[in-house]
Design a protein around this motif. Structure first.
Motif, PDB file in Angstrom:
ATOM      1  N   ASP A 765       0.833  -1.210   0.000  1.00  0.00           N
ATOM      2  CA  ASP A 765       0.000   0.000   0.000  1.00  0.00           C
ATOM      3  C   ASP A 765       0.865   1.257   0.000  1.00  0.00           C
ATOM      4  O   ASP A 765       0.472   2.300  -0.527  1.00  0.00           O
ATOM      5  CB  ASP A 765      -0.895   0.050   1.238  1.00  0.00           C
ATOM      6  N   GLU A 766       2.028   1.133   0.620  1.00  0.00           N
ATOM      7  CA  GLU A 766       2.890   2.307   0.727  1.00  0.00           C
ATOM      8  C   GLU A 766       3.402   2.779  -0.636  1.00  0.00           C
ATOM      9  O   GLU A 766       3.830   3.911  -0.783  1.00  0.00           O
ATOM     10  CB  GLU A 766       4.097   1.994   1.627  1.00  0.00           C
ATOM     11  N   TYR A 767       3.404   1.879  -1.611  1.00  0.00           N
ATOM     12  CA  TYR A 767       3.945   2.237  -2.931  1.00  0.00           C
ATOM     13  C   TYR A 767       2.855   2.405  -3.975  1.00  0.00           C
ATOM     14  O   TYR A 767       3.134   2.581  -5.163  1.00  0.00           O
ATOM     15  CB  TYR A 767       4.952   1.176  -3.400  1.00  0.00           C
ATOM     16  N   LYS A 768       1.624   2.317  -3.488  1.00  0.00           N
ATOM     17  CA  LYS A 768       0.505   2.316  -4.428  1.00  0.00           C
ATOM     18  C   LYS A 768       0.465   3.596  -5.278  1.00  0.00           C
ATOM     19  O   LYS A 768       0.341   3.550  -6.504  1.00  0.00           O
ATOM     20  CB  LYS A 768      -0.802   2.147  -3.654  1.00  0.00           C
ATOM     21  N   ALA A 769       0.604   4.731  -4.628  1.00  0.00           N
ATOM     22  CA  ALA A 769       0.517   6.005  -5.358  1.00  0.00           C
ATOM     23  C   ALA A 769       1.616   6.088  -6.424  1.00  0.00           C
ATOM     24  O   ALA A 769       1.394   6.582  -7.538  1.00  0.00           O
ATOM     25  CB  ALA A 769       0.622   7.174  -4.387  1.00  0.00           C
ATOM     26  N   LEU A 770       2.784   5.606  -6.078  1.00  0.00           N
ATOM     27  CA  LEU A 770       3.926   5.655  -7.001  1.00  0.00           C
ATOM     28  C   LEU A 770       3.649   4.826  -8.257  1.00  0.00           C
ATOM     29  O   LEU A 770       3.853   5.287  -9.388  1.00  0.00           O
ATOM     30  CB  LEU A 770       5.178   5.139  -6.270  1.00  0.00           C
ATOM     31  N   ILE A 771       3.162   3.612  -8.041  1.00  0.00           N
ATOM     32  CA  ILE A 771       2.918   2.721  -9.177  1.00  0.00           C
ATOM     33  C   ILE A 771       1.668   3.152  -9.962  1.00  0.00           C
ATOM     34  O   ILE A 771       1.679   3.176 -11.202  1.00  0.00           O
ATOM     35  CB  ILE A 771       2.802   1.257  -8.692  1.00  0.00           C
ATOM     36  N   ASP A 772       0.607   3.518  -9.224  1.00  0.00           N
ATOM     37  CA  ASP A 772      -0.620   3.953  -9.902  1.00  0.00           C
ATOM     38  C   ASP A 772      -0.372   5.194 -10.759  1.00  0.00           C
ATOM     39  O   ASP A 772      -0.965   5.331 -11.838  1.00  0.00           O
ATOM     40  CB  ASP A 772      -1.730   4.260  -8.880  1.00  0.00           C
ATOM     41  N   GLY A 773       0.484   6.070 -10.290  1.00  0.00           N
ATOM     42  CA  GLY A 773       0.809   7.280 -11.051  1.00  0.00           C
ATOM     43  C   GLY A 773       1.330   6.914 -12.441  1.00  0.00           C
ATOM     44  O   GLY A 773       1.081   7.621 -13.428  1.00  0.00           O
ATOM     45  N   ILE A 774       2.041   5.822 -12.512  1.00  0.00           N
ATOM     46  CA  ILE A 774       2.594   5.380 -13.791  1.00  0.00           C
ATOM     47  C   ILE A 774       1.542   4.582 -14.580  1.00  0.00           C
ATOM     48  O   ILE A 774       1.270   4.877 -15.748  1.00  0.00           O
ATOM     49  CB  ILE A 774       3.861   4.527 -13.552  1.00  0.00           C
ATOM     50  N   LYS A 775       0.932   3.611 -13.902  1.00  0.00           N
ATOM     51  CA  LYS A 775      -0.011   2.729 -14.609  1.00  0.00           C
ATOM     52  C   LYS A 775      -1.284   3.455 -15.050  1.00  0.00           C
ATOM     53  O   LYS A 775      -1.743   3.266 -16.164  1.00  0.00           O
ATOM     54  CB  LYS A 775      -0.436   1.588 -13.676  1.00  0.00           C
ATOM     55  N   TYR A 776      -1.845   4.214 -14.102  1.00  0.00           N
ATOM     56  CA  TYR A 776      -3.209   4.713 -14.354  1.00  0.00           C
ATOM     57  C   TYR A 776      -3.340   6.221 -14.480  1.00  0.00           C
ATOM     58  O   TYR A 776      -4.389   6.709 -14.854  1.00  0.00           O
ATOM     59  CB  TYR A 776      -4.156   4.232 -13.244  1.00  0.00           C
ATOM     60  N   HIS A 777      -2.318   6.946 -14.087  1.00  0.00           N
ATOM     61  CA  HIS A 777      -2.485   8.408 -14.100  1.00  0.00           C
ATOM     62  C   HIS A 777      -1.543   9.116 -15.068  1.00  0.00           C
ATOM     63  O   HIS A 777      -1.001  10.174 -14.774  1.00  0.00           O
ATOM     64  CB  HIS A 777      -2.359   8.978 -12.684  1.00  0.00           C
ATOM     65  N   GLY A 778      -1.310   8.486 -16.196  1.00  0.00           N
ATOM     66  CA  GLY A 778      -0.658   9.203 -17.291  1.00  0.00           C
ATOM     67  C   GLY A 778       0.859   9.164 -17.319  1.00  0.00           C
ATOM     68  O   GLY A 778       1.474   9.669 -18.249  1.00  0.00           O
ATOM     69  N   ASP A 779       1.484   8.538 -16.317  1.00  0.00           N
ATOM     70  CA  ASP A 779       2.956   8.411 -16.307  1.00  0.00           C
ATOM     71  C   ASP A 779       3.627   9.680 -16.830  1.00  0.00           C
ATOM     72  O   ASP A 779       4.348   9.661 -17.838  1.00  0.00           O
ATOM     73  CB  ASP A 779       3.388   7.193 -17.147  1.00  0.00           C
ATOM     74  N   TYR A 780       3.410  10.761 -16.123  1.00  0.00           N
ATOM     75  CA  TYR A 780       3.847  12.081 -16.579  1.00  0.00           C
ATOM     76  C   TYR A 780       5.362  12.135 -16.859  1.00  0.00           C
ATOM     77  O   TYR A 780       5.811  12.846 -17.745  1.00  0.00           O
ATOM     78  CB  TYR A 780       3.472  13.119 -15.506  1.00  0.00           C
ATOM     79  N   TYR A 781       6.114  11.382 -16.092  1.00  0.00           N
ATOM     80  CA  TYR A 781       7.579  11.459 -16.258  1.00  0.00           C
ATOM     81  C   TYR A 781       8.163  10.372 -17.172  1.00  0.00           C
ATOM     82  O   TYR A 781       9.374  10.194 -17.244  1.00  0.00           O
ATOM     83  CB  TYR A 781       8.251  11.482 -14.876  1.00  0.00           C
ATOM     84  N   LEU A 782       7.300   9.666 -17.854  1.00  0.00           N
ATOM     85  CA  LEU A 782       7.688   8.726 -18.914  1.00  0.00           C
ATOM     86  C   LEU A 782       8.598   7.587 -18.454  1.00  0.00           C
ATOM     87  O   LEU A 782       9.490   7.154 -19.193  1.00  0.00           O
ATOM     88  CB  LEU A 782       8.368   9.474 -20.087  1.00  0.00           C
ATOM     89  N   VAL A 783       8.335   7.090 -17.249  1.00  0.00           N
ATOM     90  CA  VAL A 783       9.107   5.954 -16.747  1.00  0.00           C
ATOM     91  C   VAL A 783       8.884   4.733 -17.641  1.00  0.00           C
ATOM     92  O   VAL A 783       9.824   4.024 -18.009  1.00  0.00           O
ATOM     93  CB  VAL A 783       8.709   5.650 -15.279  1.00  0.00           C
ATOM     94  N   SER A 784       7.636   4.511 -18.039  1.00  0.00           N
ATOM     95  CA  SER A 784       7.335   3.325 -18.858  1.00  0.00           C
ATOM     96  C   SER A 784       8.015   3.404 -20.230  1.00  0.00           C
ATOM     97  O   SER A 784       8.470   2.388 -20.758  1.00  0.00           O
ATOM     98  CB  SER A 784       5.817   3.182 -19.045  1.00  0.00           C
ATOM     99  N   ASP A 785       8.126   4.600 -20.768  1.00  0.00           N
ATOM    100  CA  ASP A 785       8.710   4.750 -22.104  1.00  0.00           C
ATOM    101  C   ASP A 785      10.225   4.568 -22.103  1.00  0.00           C
ATOM    102  O   ASP A 785      10.803   4.137 -23.097  1.00  0.00           O
ATOM    103  CB  ASP A 785       8.378   6.139 -22.655  1.00  0.00           C
ATOM    104  N   ASP A 786      10.842   4.926 -20.982  1.00  0.00           N
ATOM    105  CA  ASP A 786      12.311   4.910 -20.958  1.00  0.00           C
ATOM    106  C   ASP A 786      12.911   3.703 -20.241  1.00  0.00           C
ATOM    107  O   ASP A 786      14.126   3.506 -20.265  1.00  0.00           O
ATOM    108  CB  ASP A 786      12.838   6.198 -20.289  1.00  0.00           C
ATOM    109  N   PHE A 787      12.030   2.873 -19.618  1.00  0.00           N
ATOM    110  CA  PHE A 787      12.570   1.811 -18.771  1.00  0.00           C
ATOM    111  C   PHE A 787      13.484   0.844 -19.524  1.00  0.00           C
ATOM    112  O   PHE A 787      14.624   0.588 -19.125  1.00  0.00           O
ATOM    113  CB  PHE A 787      11.422   1.046 -18.090  1.00  0.00           C
ATOM    114  N   GLU A 788      13.014   0.319 -20.634  1.00  0.00           N
ATOM    115  CA  GLU A 788      13.835  -0.691 -21.328  1.00  0.00           C
ATOM    116  C   GLU A 788      15.052  -0.064 -22.001  1.00  0.00           C
ATOM    117  O   GLU A 788      16.091  -0.697 -22.151  1.00  0.00           O
ATOM    118  CB  GLU A 788      12.964  -1.485 -22.316  1.00  0.00           C
TER     119      GLU A 788
END
Ligand code: C3B
Length: 852
Positions: A765-788
């Motif tokens: 639960d402590e990391y929920k906001a961090l992960i949800d921000g990426i998965k469900y709230h638009g990933d503003y800082y493009l972590v998903s795009d740059d990870f690989e």
């Protein structure tokens, strides 16, 4: 008692103050005098702290002579002077820097040894002057060092906070803030100027009166609350020159005036209490980096500082030039470090019009020639806006002047662009939306003759995004770039004495003159094929890694093997700086190693074929109210707990979080890194300056195409840096896509999220906001795009690093990694803050160095 015997044999030999810098007897004599008189102690109970204070006072005595001479020289030559207004000066420790710049380190070390002290232990006694948050404050500190070292006449003006940036403790993996009461002991580097007291008014009201002589209408501001600004001066020594500038920091003090109505009503307590509150103005630095909280006390700090500084500047001008205001812009340049001092523009206009009776236009003409503004960020949450209500209550006359400035400005815009009605709304200094507010960056642009960004990409971005309408109004020429820099005195000579010495030797430069001519590093290129040299270089790096490992052990208890890759990310914790991207990749690595081990692959085989051993080293403070940043710190610490205590993993992977990252820790961490992370979402990091520090210390960089990484790449060559990630030009489209098509989480990152969600790093639960921000709230800082892309960059760089860092017999490592490091250092000359200051002096301030 041995030190007393030594002293007995010395006679009174000191002749001039300068002798204490170069003559052992003179130093020791002065040291003892300070122990006995200044500190009122005796040599029998002189501990390291007393030794630090006595040494500082001794060195300070010599410095004060240079300082007084410089001020006199500056007054006689009467040239133009620059004033650097910064709400933050992140100076760190002063003593070692003074010893280096005054060329007194050897003498002091020898003398202290004779007296029974160890210089390094004595230096450790000094608290950091931590009057800043991060990059912006440290840049100001580098700039004052360069102003002195390059013989300019330039003063800094700021606030003397009683509490600097908080100290960070990590308890159960959480950040805890404790106050930094840095002035617990008297500060030998600060000269209190109790005689310089400037009254500053707040609140009150404005009325109109008539000049008895001319009959002209006149605005009078009757202030409602008065506090005093009392100066504290910090002499700033230059390297290899007597030129010593001044950093003047203000303290808020109560006036002696007293609320007699309260007093007469018998409320003595309350009346004293109100007076005491004056001091709260300079009690604490706001701990936000790249974020503005809009608090009334912060606005009070800004006006207090700006009013006191301008009063001081105007007073100094009038001493020499009376009311010859036309000369004002020939004598004075004022640089606004971000929008924090923007009220200075308004205050100078008020002084000239209301107090000195100049016509509006004549005054405005002077004001706009004097000021220039540096922008340090494009992020909207960091751009200051002050509600009109608040500003009008605290500074009623200033709000009127702001309205007038805006009125005349908009009239001019209308005249120039009669057909563009929209433009007026776009460039207005007043935002009409609730709450109606003043846009400080716009006001700074209107009131300045130059506006600069801090790296090429950033300077282009401000012209095409946040300030594009102003380019239309004022033209391109008003907007310029000055790429940031760092002082090589602190960030090479002081932080990395072994590397500085090796370079001095190779450059045939026993006096370290390259430290003020950093372009000379280029000569190091001649040695890149010399294996002996590469080995010596690598040994220096190894020794610095040992020093860093000792710091890690001391602060976290974790033991690091100094032969593994030291992979460092230290800076303020911020979503845009993407420590989360880094820790997610660390988790991925851990999961993969565990998977390989479970398939029966041996540790040696893993090292050989998959993952080289490495230590991921993090550090940095989160703003106390920044939940997401604190979550990232917690995750890093929890990952460290699990990985470091996993018996299967051993030296394959370690994860540490060094608490309380600050300037003096940076001096140990920077030289000890093999690789450092500068991995902000493209377009968000205006420049970055630690990237320059790491590269100057022989570390390689993994980074995005952002901020000064761009120029670093150009200078050192793209084969010597590991760049990855989406470019700034794609960011907008990607964000748009996230919102309209959803965020695509690659398989690799999905595995990391599942692991976190499974609870192996504590309550998910402590990391929920961090992960949800990426998965469900638009990933503003493009972590998903740059990870690989980040993972792929690692695969590449680890091949270059090889299996050993510090094994000088590994010629592969020498010929690839170490060679790249040498080539980087050889081409880092451009990033000296001396070069920056020369550019500001030439293009913006129009000042020349003093004749020595
Ligand atoms: C910082 C920026 O975030 C850095 O990219 C930049 O290198 C430095 O300024 C110096 O120019 N910055 C900061 O520390 N605080 C702000 N409020 C805005 C920018």
């Amino acid at each position: 008692y041995s030190q007393l015997k030594v002293l007995d044999s010395k006679k009174q030999t000191a002749t001039t103050e300068d002798d204490v810098l170069t003559n052992k007897d003179a130093f020791e004599e002065s040291f003892v005098k300070h122990v006995e008189t200044t500190l009122a102690r005796n040599m029998y109970n002189c501990d390291n702290l007393a030794a630090y204070q006595a040494t500082s006072n001794t060195i300070r005595d010599a410095l004060l002579i240079d300082w007084a001479n410089t001020q006199q020289k500056q007054t006689i030559q009467d040239g133009k002077r620059v004033y650097y207004l910064s709400l933050e000066f992140l100076m760190g420790r002063a003593m070692d820097n003074a010893l280096i710049n005054l060329k007194s380190r050897d003498n002091t070390k020898k003398s202290l040894t004779e007296l029974g002290f160890n210089l390094e232990d004595v230096l450790e006694q000094e608290p950091d002057a931590a009057l800043g948050n991060g990059g912006l404050g440290r840049l100001a500190a580098c700039f004052v060092d360069s102003l002195s070292s390059k013989n300019y006449s330039g003063w800094g003006y700021g606030l003397n906070y009683q509490y600097g940036i908080f100290k960070q403790k990590i308890v159960d993996g959480y950040q805890i803030e404790t106050p930094d009461y840095w002035l617990k002991y008297s500060n030998p580097w600060e000269i209190m100027r109790s005689e310089i007291q400037i009254p500053v008014d707040f609140y009150g009201y404005v009325y109109e009166d008539h000049d008895p002589n001319t009959g002209k209408a006149k605005k009078i501001w009757a202030g409602g609350e008065r506090v005093l600004a009392v100066a504290a001066d910090f002499p700033i020594p230059g390297f290899n020159t007597d030129n010593t500038n001044n950093l003047r920091l203000w303290n808020a003090k109560p006036t002696e005036e007293f609320d007699f109505t309260k007093f007469n009503a018998g409320d003595y307590q309350q009346s004293v209490g109100a007076q005491q509150r004056a001091e709260s103005i300079t009690s604490v630095l706001y701990p936000n980096d790249n974020f503005e909280s809009g608090k009334e006390l912060r606005l009070k700090q800004q006006y207090f500082w700006v009013a006191a500084s301008l009063h001081d500047i105007v007073r100094r001008f009038k001493k020499n030039h009376k009311n010859n205001w036309k000369k004002f812009p020939d004598q004075i340049a004022i640089q606004l470090n971000d929008t924090h001092p923007t009220l200075a523009i308004v205050e100078l206009q008020r002084i000239l019009v209301d107090l000195e009776d100049l016509e509006w236009n004549e005054a405005w003409n002077i004001v706009t020639k004097v000021f220039a503004y540096t922008n340090h960020t494009v992020m909207s949450e960091a751009l200051e806006k002050w509600p009109v209500d608040l500003l009008g209550r605290l500074l009623p006359r200033h709000l009127e002047i702001i309205y007038d400035i805006n009125f005349f400005f908009l009239k001019e815009v209308e005249r120039k662009f009669p057909d563009d009605r929209d433009l007026l709304g776009k460039v207005s200094v007043i935002e009409e939306n609730a709450p109606k507010s003043v846009k400080m960056a716009f006001l700074a642009i209107v009131g300045s003759h130059k506006v600069n960004g801090v790296a090429e990409l950033h300077s282009e971005l401000i012209k095409t995004t946040i300030f594009k309408d102003f380019v239309k109004v004022f033209g391109e020429d008003k907007f310029t770039n000055v790429t940031n820099g760092i002082t090589p005195r602190r960030w090479l000579r002081q932080a990395n004495p072994e590397l500085a010495a090796l370079i001095a030797e190779k450059l045939n430069d026993p006096n370290y003159e390259y430290l003020t001519n950093l372009g000379r590093l280029k000569k190091l290129e001649e040695f890149v094929n010399d294996d002996e040299f590469l080995k010596r270089w690598d040994i220096v790096k190894f020794n610095n890694k040992v020093r860093l490992a000792a710091l890690v052990k001391e602060t976290t208890g974790v033991v690091l093997d100094p032969t593994v890759l030291f992979d460092v990310q230290v800076k303020r914790i911020h979503e845009y700086k993407r420590q989360q991207l880094n820790i997610f990749a660390v988790i991925y690595r851990y999961l993969k190693i565990k998977e390989l081990l479970s398939q029966g692959v041996s540790v040696d085989e893993i090292k050989e074929k998959y993952y080289i051993p490495k230590a991921s080293i993090f550090g940095g403070k989160a703003a106390p109210g920044y939940y997401m940043a604190k979550t990232i710190i917690h995750l890093i610490n929890k990952v460290g707990d699990i990985v470091n205590n996993d018996p299967e993993i051993g030296d394959l992977l370690k994860v540490v979080f060094i608490p309380d990252y600050n300037v003096s820790k940076a001096e140990i961490i920077t030289p000890g890194s093999d690789l450092s992370n500068h991995i902000s979402t493209a377009g968000t990091e205006a420049s970055g300056t630690s990237n320059m520090k790491f590269a100057l210390n022989g570390g390689l960089i993994i980074g995005t195409v952002d901020g000064a990484n761009v120029e670093i790449t150009r200078e050192i060559g793209e084969e010597n840096i590991f760049l990855f990630g989406n470019l700034a030009e794609s960011v907008e489209d990607l964000r748009h896509k996230h919102i309209y098509e959803g965020v695509h989480i690659p398989q690799t990152l999905a595995q990391v999220f599942s692991a976190i969600e499974s609870g192996i790093f504590g309550n998910p639960d402590e990391y929920k906001a961090l992960i949800d921000g990426i998965k469900y709230h638009g990933d503003y800082y493009l972590v998903s795009d740059d990870f690989e892309l980040f993972l792929a960059a690692h695969v590449k760089l680890e091949k270059v690093f090889g299996h050993h860092g510090g094994d000088a017999s590994d010629t592969d490592h020498l010929h690839k990694w170490v060679k790249s490091a040498v080539l980087s250092v050889a081409n880092m000359g451009f990033f000296s803050s001396d070069r920056c200051i020369d550019e500001y002096a030439e293009d913006i301030w129009n000042i020349e160095p003093l004749n020595q």
